[in-house]
Design a protein around this motif. Structure first.
Motif, PDB file in Angstrom:
ATOM      1  N   GLN A 162       0.867  -1.196   0.000  1.00  0.00           N
ATOM      2  CA  GLN A 162       0.000   0.000   0.000  1.00  0.00           C
ATOM      3  C   GLN A 162       0.895   1.235   0.000  1.00  0.00           C
ATOM      4  O   GLN A 162       2.002   1.175   0.527  1.00  0.00           O
ATOM      5  N   ARG A 163       0.372   2.348  -0.517  1.00  0.00           N
ATOM      6  CA  ARG A 163       1.135   3.603  -0.441  1.00  0.00           C
ATOM      7  C   ARG A 163       1.341   3.999   1.012  1.00  0.00           C
ATOM      8  O   ARG A 163       0.553   3.629   1.881  1.00  0.00           O
ATOM      9  N   SER A 164       2.372   4.789   1.263  1.00  0.00           N
ATOM     10  CA  SER A 164       2.628   5.262   2.628  1.00  0.00           C
ATOM     11  C   SER A 164       1.825   6.541   2.862  1.00  0.00           C
ATOM     12  O   SER A 164       1.819   7.422   1.999  1.00  0.00           O
ATOM     13  N   PRO A 165       1.177   6.673   4.035  1.00  0.00           N
ATOM     14  CA  PRO A 165       0.469   7.929   4.327  1.00  0.00           C
ATOM     15  C   PRO A 165       1.425   9.128   4.361  1.00  0.00           C
ATOM     16  O   PRO A 165       1.001  10.263   4.195  1.00  0.00           O
ATOM     17  N   LEU A 166       2.721   8.851   4.520  1.00  0.00           N
ATOM     18  CA  LEU A 166       3.690   9.956   4.549  1.00  0.00           C
ATOM     19  C   LEU A 166       4.042  10.436   3.142  1.00  0.00           C
ATOM     20  O   LEU A 166       4.532  11.548   2.962  1.00  0.00           O
ATOM     21  N   LEU A 167       3.801   9.548   2.135  1.00  0.00           N
ATOM     22  CA  LEU A 167       4.124   9.897   0.745  1.00  0.00           C
ATOM     23  C   LEU A 167       2.954   9.447  -0.140  1.00  0.00           C
ATOM     24  O   LEU A 167       3.097   8.564  -0.989  1.00  0.00           O
ATOM     25  N   PRO A 168       1.775  10.057   0.069  1.00  0.00           N
ATOM     26  CA  PRO A 168       0.574   9.547  -0.601  1.00  0.00           C
ATOM     27  C   PRO A 168       0.629   9.639  -2.126  1.00  0.00           C
ATOM     28  O   PRO A 168      -0.093   8.901  -2.812  1.00  0.00           O
ATOM     29  N   ASP A 169       1.486  10.516  -2.669  1.00  0.00           N
ATOM     30  CA  ASP A 169       1.551  10.672  -4.128  1.00  0.00           C
ATOM     31  C   ASP A 169       2.553   9.729  -4.786  1.00  0.00           C
ATOM     32  O   ASP A 169       2.692   9.729  -6.007  1.00  0.00           O
ATOM     33  N   VAL A 170       3.279   8.963  -3.972  1.00  0.00           N
ATOM     34  CA  VAL A 170       4.286   8.068  -4.547  1.00  0.00           C
ATOM     35  C   VAL A 170       3.659   6.691  -4.758  1.00  0.00           C
ATOM     36  O   VAL A 170       3.289   6.015  -3.804  1.00  0.00           O
ATOM     37  N   PRO A 171       3.520   6.268  -6.029  1.00  0.00           N
ATOM     38  CA  PRO A 171       2.886   4.965  -6.299  1.00  0.00           C
ATOM     39  C   PRO A 171       3.779   3.799  -5.872  1.00  0.00           C
ATOM     40  O   PRO A 171       5.003   3.917  -5.877  1.00  0.00           O
ATOM     41  N   THR A 172       3.149   2.698  -5.518  1.00  0.00           N
ATOM     42  CA  THR A 172       3.932   1.513  -5.151  1.00  0.00           C
ATOM     43  C   THR A 172       4.519   0.891  -6.416  1.00  0.00           C
ATOM     44  O   THR A 172       4.005   1.096  -7.520  1.00  0.00           O
TER      45      THR A 172
END
Ligand code: GLU
Length: 327
Positions: A231-241
């Motif tokens: 899952q994406r990190s809540p700290l970097l929500p715009d960075v796709p996995t």
């Protein structure tokens, strides 16, 4: 007479190498916490945060000592061979206890037999980062773009790691194998110096945990192309996995844990487990670790040992399949 006997008794107690009362007093002098990577990397930062809390809690200094080299195996070996008295501990990681185990055919220590695992501390996803000022990446904004570039220019890209056998090394080798690309490995003694060189553009890219990548990302010194959690990190929500960019199931979490040398008295390992889990469950450390990308875990020694066993199996396979070698 009684007084004489009491003095005799005290003298006898003082001569015993280890007694119940001495165990009760642990720690009665400074404790060394060995970090098997360079200062400024994730292992070092995790260790320093915990050492500070343990110093306050125990009243004895927990002193961090960096012993980097050979993908963390030099520092781990030092602790494997240290006196099992609770005064030399290892802030071990996925590298010292799993990835390096797969890579080095003749490791000088046994990751299971030579250590008493105490607790898993945290597990943090990695971010694939490049310098925004590196002209090669002007049009590379995600992992798919990176793979396309690596295919167009085989062998032209270099990647940094925390050392041969570190999780950063083998996770990238695993990605190379998965994407059928080739990039040259440049090993460092830890992610601290490695990330500095990536942000300066001396090496093209690196995969490193959120804890150390995030400050560089926030300052604009690095740009993120993907994250290695499911899952994406809540700290970097715009960075796709990486998983959502065409490689479903791809997950590498850098985990950290506390180890004592095998043979450490159970009274001491239990005390360490109690104290470290109390520190990990405190609001202060829990929120700090969460703000750095991972939960505070505080698993039991048995749960931690199960994780290590399964990770050893996983990374041995990665080495076999990718053909990774020590550089
Ligand atoms: N995340 C890597 C590991 O734990 C590198 C840590 C570091 O360089 O401090 O294996």
């Amino acid at each position: 007479m009684y007084k004489f006997l009491a003095i005799l008794g005290a003298a006898a107690l003082a001569c015993l190498p280890f007694t119940a009362s001495a165990q009760g007093a642990y720690p009665s002098r400074p404790v060394k916490l060995i970090v098997p990577f360079a200062a400024g990397g994730s292992t070092d930062l995790v260790a320093r945060q915990l050492a500070q809390e343990m110093t306050t809690r125990s009243g004895q200094p927990f002193v961090v000592e960096n012993k980097p080299g050979a993908g963390s195996t030099i520092g781990a070996d030092f602790v494997a061979k240290a006196a099992p008295d609770g005064y030399t501990l290892l802030l071990g990681t996925i590298s010292s206890h799993a990835t390096a185990v797969g890579l080095y055919p003749k490791l000088p220590y046994d990751p299971l037999k030579d250590f008493a695992p105490i607790t898993e501390i945290t597990a943090i996803p990695n971010v694939i980062v490049v310098s925004p000022n590196n002209p090669k990446f002007a049009k590379v904004n995600n992992f798919k773009d990176l793979v396309a570039l690596a295919k167009r220019e085989p062998g032209k890209l270099s990647y940094a790691s925390s050392g041969s056998g570190s999780s950063n090394h083998l996770a990238t080798e695993s990605l190379k194998e998965l994407t059928k690309t080739f990039m040259t490995h440049i090993p460092y003694k830890g992610s601290g110096p490695a990330l500095t060189d990536v942000s300066a553009g001396h090496v093209d890219l690196m995969l490193d945990v959120v804890l150390t990548s995030l400050p560089h990302l926030k300052a604009g010194r690095l740009k993120a192309l993907g994250i290695t959690s499911l899952q994406r990190s809540p700290l970097l929500p715009d960075v796709p996995t990486v998983a959502e960019q065409g490689y479903p199931g791809f997950e590498v979490l850098g985990w950290y844990g506390l180890f004592a040398p095998a043979g450490t008295p159970p009274a001491i390992t239990q005390k360490l487990y109690q104290d470290f889990s109390a520190v990990l469950k405190s609001d202060k450390i829990r929120t700090t670790l969460e703000s750095q990308g991972g939960p505070a875990i505080a698993s039991t020694p048995q749960q931690f040992e199960e994780l290590i066993k399964s990770e050893i199996v996983r990374w041995k396979k990665v080495v076999q399949v990718s053909g990774a070698k020590p550089d």
